[in-house]
Design a protein around this motif. Structure first.
Motif, PDB file in Angstrom:
ATOM      1  N   ARG A  59      97.928  76.284 107.523  1.00  0.00           N
ATOM      2  CA  ARG A  59      98.070  75.077 108.329  1.00  0.00           C
ATOM      3  C   ARG A  59      99.282  74.325 107.803  1.00  0.00           C
ATOM      4  O   ARG A  59      99.308  73.877 106.653  1.00  0.00           O
ATOM      5  CB  ARG A  59      96.816  74.219 108.272  1.00  0.00           C
ATOM      6  N   THR A  64     102.327  71.378 108.274  1.00  0.00           N
ATOM      7  CA  THR A  64     102.768  70.130 108.886  1.00  0.00           C
ATOM      8  C   THR A  64     104.204  70.247 109.362  1.00  0.00           C
ATOM      9  O   THR A  64     104.540  69.833 110.470  1.00  0.00           O
ATOM     10  CB  THR A  64     102.638  68.960 107.894  1.00  0.00           C
ATOM     11  N   THR A  77      99.504  71.277 105.227  1.00  0.00           N
ATOM     12  CA  THR A  77      98.643  70.178 105.650  1.00  0.00           C
ATOM     13  C   THR A  77      97.408  70.076 104.766  1.00  0.00           C
ATOM     14  O   THR A  77      96.847  71.095 104.359  1.00  0.00           O
ATOM     15  CB  THR A  77      98.206  70.390 107.109  1.00  0.00           C
ATOM     16  N   THR A  92     100.363  64.096 106.325  1.00  0.00           N
ATOM     17  CA  THR A  92      99.981  65.493 106.063  1.00  0.00           C
ATOM     18  C   THR A  92      98.481  65.660 105.889  1.00  0.00           C
ATOM     19  O   THR A  92      98.000  66.789 105.775  1.00  0.00           O
ATOM     20  CB  THR A  92     100.668  66.014 104.784  1.00  0.00           C
ATOM     21  N   GLY A 115      98.656  69.220 111.705  1.00  0.00           N
ATOM     22  CA  GLY A 115      99.349  70.451 111.358  1.00  0.00           C
ATOM     23  C   GLY A 115      99.135  71.525 112.409  1.00  0.00           C
ATOM     24  O   GLY A 115      98.413  71.350 113.383  1.00  0.00           O
TER      25      GLY A 115
END
Length: 214
Positions: A3, A5, A28, A42, A46
């Motif tokens: 994941r 950001t 993230t 964050t 994401g």
């Protein structure tokens, strides 16, 4: 899958690598909530991206220096695989971590930048102290974000107690943006006699404290 950001190219704004062109992979999520956090965006959101897609984006930027950051990158299960892949592709890899998770399984080719949480962060009690004992003097750096005179006193004690001057490649003293007088901290640091480095967040002076992806 990771994941993510954001992935972007900029210059490194901190550490002994400050000023160097660098690709940032900002993952993230973070279990900590430091009072002065500058990357709260964050914490959630994401995009799910495959490891292969991340590596392809990094390749397109053309920088040999790559930082894996967050959030807290080591909070993600597949972060270790990402670091392995980057090292295998002969990138110079920096891993910036808040120190809550163990660094033991991180590829030894990567360079750790370990953020020790001081009292004003509100997260001092979550420091994972064995990480300090694994620091390597040829590559790893340790950072203290300082928001008060109490934080600086705390940092000096940890630096001494864990022999960080000899244990790490560099000890970084980073004033929290807008929370402490820079001249006073600089003068206190100079008077301490410690072989530490005061660092300012270069990217914030160039693009401003709220800028993202720079």
């Amino acid at each position: 899958m990771l994941r993510v950001t954001e992935i972007f190219r900029s210059i490194q704004g901190e550490s002994t690598h400050a000023g160097r062109p660098c690709t940032f992979i900002r993952l993230t999520g973070c279990p900590m909530r430091c009072v002065w956090c500058d990357s709260e965006y964050t914490f959630t959101g994401g995009e799910q991206i495959s490891l292969a897609q991340v590596m392809d984006q990094v390749k397109q930027f053309g920088c040999r220096l790559v930082e894996v950051t967050g959030g807290e990158p080591l909070a993600q299960l597949h972060c270790l695989q990402l670091i392995e892949a980057l090292c295998a592709a002969n990138y110079e890899v920096l891993v910036e971590t808040g120190g809550y998770f163990s660094t033991e399984a991180v590829n030894p080719e990567a360079k750790i930048i370990l953020d020790v949480k001081c009292p004003a962060s509100g997260e001092e009690g979550r420091n994972y102290w064995p990480n300090l004992e694994r620091l390597r003097s040829d590559r790893d750096e340790v950072k203290f974000v300082i928001a008060s005179s109490e934080d600086w006193a705390y940092a000096r004690k940890i630096i001494t107690d864990y022999n960080l001057i000899q244990r790490a490649k560099a000890v970084l003293i980073s004033p929290a943006w807008g929370l402490i007088d820079l001249q006073e901290l600089a003068e206190s640091l100079a008077a301490s006699g410690l072989d530490v480095r005061m660092q300012l967040q270069l990217h914030k002076y160039i693009w401003g404290p709220q800028a993202r992806g720079v």
